[in-house]
Design a protein around this motif. Structure first.
Motif, PDB file in Angstrom:
ATOM      1  N   LEU A  61     -13.963  -2.039  -5.831  1.00  0.00           N
ATOM      2  CA  LEU A  61     -13.195  -1.562  -6.834  1.00  0.00           C
ATOM      3  C   LEU A  61     -14.018  -0.551  -7.716  1.00  0.00           C
ATOM      4  N   THR A 100      -9.641  -0.333  -2.464  1.00  0.00           N
ATOM      5  CA  THR A 100      -9.830  -1.689  -2.395  1.00  0.00           C
ATOM      6  C   THR A 100      -8.801  -2.778  -0.917  1.00  0.00           C
ATOM      7  N   ILE A 101      -7.552  -1.997  -1.842  1.00  0.00           N
ATOM      8  CA  ILE A 101      -6.337  -2.323  -0.494  1.00  0.00           C
ATOM      9  C   ILE A 101      -6.616  -2.612   0.634  1.00  0.00           C
ATOM     10  N   GLY A 107      -8.129   1.110  -6.436  1.00  0.00           N
ATOM     11  CA  GLY A 107      -6.744  -0.218  -5.779  1.00  0.00           C
ATOM     12  C   GLY A 107      -6.397   0.223  -4.051  1.00  0.00           C
ATOM     13  N   PHE A 124     -13.828   2.712  -7.652  1.00  0.00           N
ATOM     14  CA  PHE A 124     -13.489   3.950  -9.119  1.00  0.00           C
ATOM     15  C   PHE A 124     -14.223   5.060  -9.122  1.00  0.00           C
ATOM     16  N   TYR A 157       0.379  -0.955   0.327  1.00  0.00           N
ATOM     17  CA  TYR A 157      -0.222   0.036   0.033  1.00  0.00           C
ATOM     18  C   TYR A 157       0.793   1.050   0.036  1.00  0.00           C
ATOM     19  N   CYS A 202      -7.763   4.780 -11.294  1.00  0.00           N
ATOM     20  CA  CYS A 202      -7.643   3.137 -11.089  1.00  0.00           C
ATOM     21  C   CYS A 202      -6.846   2.794 -10.484  1.00  0.00           C
ATOM     22  N   VAL A 203      -5.589   3.879  -9.545  1.00  0.00           N
ATOM     23  CA  VAL A 203      -5.420   2.998  -8.515  1.00  0.00           C
ATOM     24  C   VAL A 203      -5.489   3.923  -7.483  1.00  0.00           C
TER      25      VAL A 203
END
Length: 213
Positions: free
Chosen positions: A159, A136-137, A133, A163, A109, A129-130
């Motif tokens: 996700l 979501t991590i 992510g 987003f 992360y 997108c990053v």
């Protein structure tokens, strides 16, 4: 304060695994989840400080971000690096107590977030997108911390919904840029012409997240 509140709300995502498994009355798992929450708060805060230091000129030119502590001069810039290192070390130390897998998750992360602050945030769509992510991590890390599996459906929902939220954030910045007559968002790779595309992506991803749910 509002941005800090939003960031804290996203860190609460580490409790989703615990909530989904109905284990809030398990003191051992609750303690591990709280440890994960604190670790993420510390590491995320260290990265946010670095990001604010790197974005000083862009923040000072922004209508709202110019009120951030470093950009406004409320906090001494010289304190940025020492405080960042202190937060980072404390966060990794707590993460190590929760096991090697959680430590690995939070290191990943940190690496991705740092890459975002240094470079990825300047690339159109890739930055969204990053961000999706990274949020979501946090959900996945919560499961790793307490040793509970995360449903693939929950990850898919996360996700798409994150987003959509990240795209809405960029959409709002583009709307402000259009109203101000700017040709580009300072510090980002977006232009006013991207507003329609970002709006469509935000809507489509939000609808898919509802479908997954």
């Amino acid at each position: 304060f509002v941005e800090w509140l939003i960031c804290t709300a996203f860190v609460v995502l580490v409790f989703l695994a615990l909530a989904g498994a109905h284990q809030f009355f398990n003191p051992e798992l609750v303690l591990r989840a709280v440890g994960a929450f604190v670790a993420f708060c510390l590491v995320a805060s260290s990265v946010y400080l670095v990001n604010d230091l790197l974005d000083l000129s862009a923040d000072r030119a922004h209508a709202r971000k110019r009120n951030r502590p470093f950009a406004s001069g409320a906090a001494a810039i010289e304190l940025g690096l020492p405080v960042t290192l202190l937060l980072l070390v404390a966060g990794f130390a707590i993460a190590a107590l929760l096991g090697p897998m959680f430590l690995l998750t939070i290191v990943i992360y940190f690496v991705i977030t740092t890459a975002y602050s240094l470079s990825l945030k300047r690339y159109t769509i890739i930055d969204i997108c990053v961000l999706a992510g990274l949020y979501t991590i946090r959900v996945l890390a919560g499961g790793v911390a307490v040793g509970l599996p995360i449903s693939v459906w929950l990850l898919a929902f996360s996700l798409f919904i994150f987003f959509s939220l990240a795209a809405v954030k960029r959409q709002a910045e583009l709307v402000d840029a259009v109203r101000a007559g700017k040709l580009q968002i300072v510090g980002r790779g977006y232009h006013p012409d991207d507003l329609e595309l970002v709006s469509q992506l935000a809507t489509a991803s939000g609808l898919v997240s509802v479908l997954v749910m």
